[in-house]
Design an enzyme around this catalytic site. Sequence first.
Site, PDB file in Angstrom:
ATOM      1  N   SER A   1       0.831  -1.191   0.000  1.00  0.00           N
ATOM      2  CA  SER A   1       0.000   0.000   0.000  1.00  0.00           C
ATOM      3  C   SER A   1       0.878   1.257   0.000  1.00  0.00           C
ATOM      4  O   SER A   1       1.733   1.422  -0.869  1.00  0.00           O
ATOM      5  CB  SER A   1      -0.951  -0.040   1.202  1.00  0.00           C
ATOM      6  OG  SER A   1      -1.941   0.940   1.094  1.00  0.00           O
TER       7      SER A   1
ATOM      8  N   ASP B   1      -8.991  -6.126  -4.513  1.00  0.00           N
ATOM      9  CA  ASP B   1      -8.691  -4.870  -3.824  1.00  0.00           C
ATOM     10  C   ASP B   1      -9.433  -3.735  -4.497  1.00  0.00           C
ATOM     11  O   ASP B   1      -9.486  -3.657  -5.729  1.00  0.00           O
ATOM     12  CB  ASP B   1      -7.182  -4.615  -3.870  1.00  0.00           C
ATOM     13  CG  ASP B   1      -6.759  -3.438  -3.002  1.00  0.00           C
ATOM     14  OD1 ASP B   1      -7.574  -2.956  -2.207  1.00  0.00           O
ATOM     15  OD2 ASP B   1      -5.593  -3.014  -3.117  1.00  0.00           O
TER      16      ASP B   1
ATOM     17  N   HIS C   1      -6.304  -6.426  -0.809  1.00  0.00           N
ATOM     18  CA  HIS C   1      -5.207  -5.499  -0.562  1.00  0.00           C
ATOM     19  C   HIS C   1      -4.015  -6.185   0.108  1.00  0.00           C
ATOM     20  O   HIS C   1      -2.866  -5.841  -0.166  1.00  0.00           O
ATOM     21  CB  HIS C   1      -5.722  -4.374   0.339  1.00  0.00           C
ATOM     22  CG  HIS C   1      -4.857  -3.161   0.389  1.00  0.00           C
ATOM     23  ND1 HIS C   1      -4.600  -2.377  -0.716  1.00  0.00           N
ATOM     24  CD2 HIS C   1      -4.184  -2.580   1.416  1.00  0.00           C
ATOM     25  CE1 HIS C   1      -3.822  -1.366  -0.369  1.00  0.00           C
ATOM     26  NE2 HIS C   1      -3.547  -1.469   0.910  1.00  0.00           N
TER      27      HIS C   1
END
Length: 474
Positions: free
Chosen positions: A173, A396, A453
């Site tokens: 991320s 995601d 994610h």
Amino acid sequence: MLFQISVGDSFSWLPDRKMNLFLVLVWCLCLVTGKSGFGGTDEKWGYAKVNEKAHMFWWLYYTTATSDYTQRPLVIWLQGGPGGSSTGIGNFLEIGPVDVTQQPREINWISYLNVLFVDNPVGTGFSYVENNDTAYFAKNNTAIAQNFLVFLQGFLNENSEFQKVPIYIFGQSYGGKMAVDIAWLINQESKAGNVNCNLKGIALGDSWISPIDSLISWPNYLYNLGFLDTEEFNTLKTVTDYIQEDVANGNFENATQYFHATQFIINKFTSVDYYNVMKEQNKVYNLRNSEWKENPEDVYVLKGIIPDDIFESLINIKQVLKSQDEDDHQTLYKLMNGPVKTALNISDILPIEWGEQSDMVFRAVDLDFMKPVTELVERLLNETDIEVSVYNGQLDLIVDTPGTVAWVNKLHWRYSETWKETERIPIVIDNIYEGYQKRYKNFNLYWVHRAGHSVPADNPHTMASILKQITHID
């Protein structure tokens, strides 16, 4: 201390040799380490003072794959957020030897290689800034990289056996965005002789590399999956168009505000989990008043942009959806501030609770949050031998695969045209199609099925295969 350095300062005023000495002195004077560990493996941890009031925490796990740990690479894991804790989230929720319930994790990365969790930027997890002094929180990627360099310089001097070991930085991320600047700075300082580091590659997992490419793909992604109707799609697209215009004009502060507002719109329209759209969300709980009052401007910026009835419903929102992840994080909070803190013997050192400053870390980078780092990715590919790998979970939303593929396809690097023509081949594990990969020279892209994610947590078998390929181990 003889020098006062804010996180935004550059070290360029120090000659190379003096800079190197300065970094070593900061580390040596402020290092605190331990060895007994938590979880039954061979570990080491400590604090590095990276500037006058900022302390960075690190936690090293030696691999169990071999008795000679120097025969395996070192992975440095950087969590996202910014403000997410590597030592907590990455360790206990994703890749460490035990999970958040303190049970052994079947597929953990320590069984393959050495893993170094770093609570970065300062103020994240067990890292902290003294007295919440806002001047010492990193405000951009450049400052984050500079602070990390101070830490790494000292770590490699203290643990010199890792100076020749291949190092790979995995950033998830926002951690991926940080990893790009960190890798570039390490490369430059290695050439200058200021750090002895054998950095071989970086891996960007569902990473916030080009924020606007992610955001403008959200309406189509949600619409095509059936989470939005046509009117809702048009409303969301109106806001993402505003954000795209702000980014194009360099209005990054406005863009960040609209980003926060967009999340309220998605919460209003859908039951989707941002980090895995297939996860069930069947619990509703009251929105804390303190949360709402801290950031009212994040919604008020939408007045006059979206239909009045939708705006009013956002202002009056009282409840939000809750996923299982929130329960996991509550369990993690108790674990980190209880048994882990006690086992690591840092209760007398740490003046705050684990994660207490995470919101301050996030807000510190408001001006930098929506800025892309694609140009620096291009420089890594064009001007260094560092291998760049990108992997993305198909489920995601926050960094969806269409957005990632969009910025990847726009990269200008020496082999970009050949890479585009390279065949995309399936990833097959135990006769199951687990995704696709496309690899050429020093750039790799992985599409991962049945993962959101947090790819290592959602599809650990496939991630383990990708990990071994990226780090070149059997």
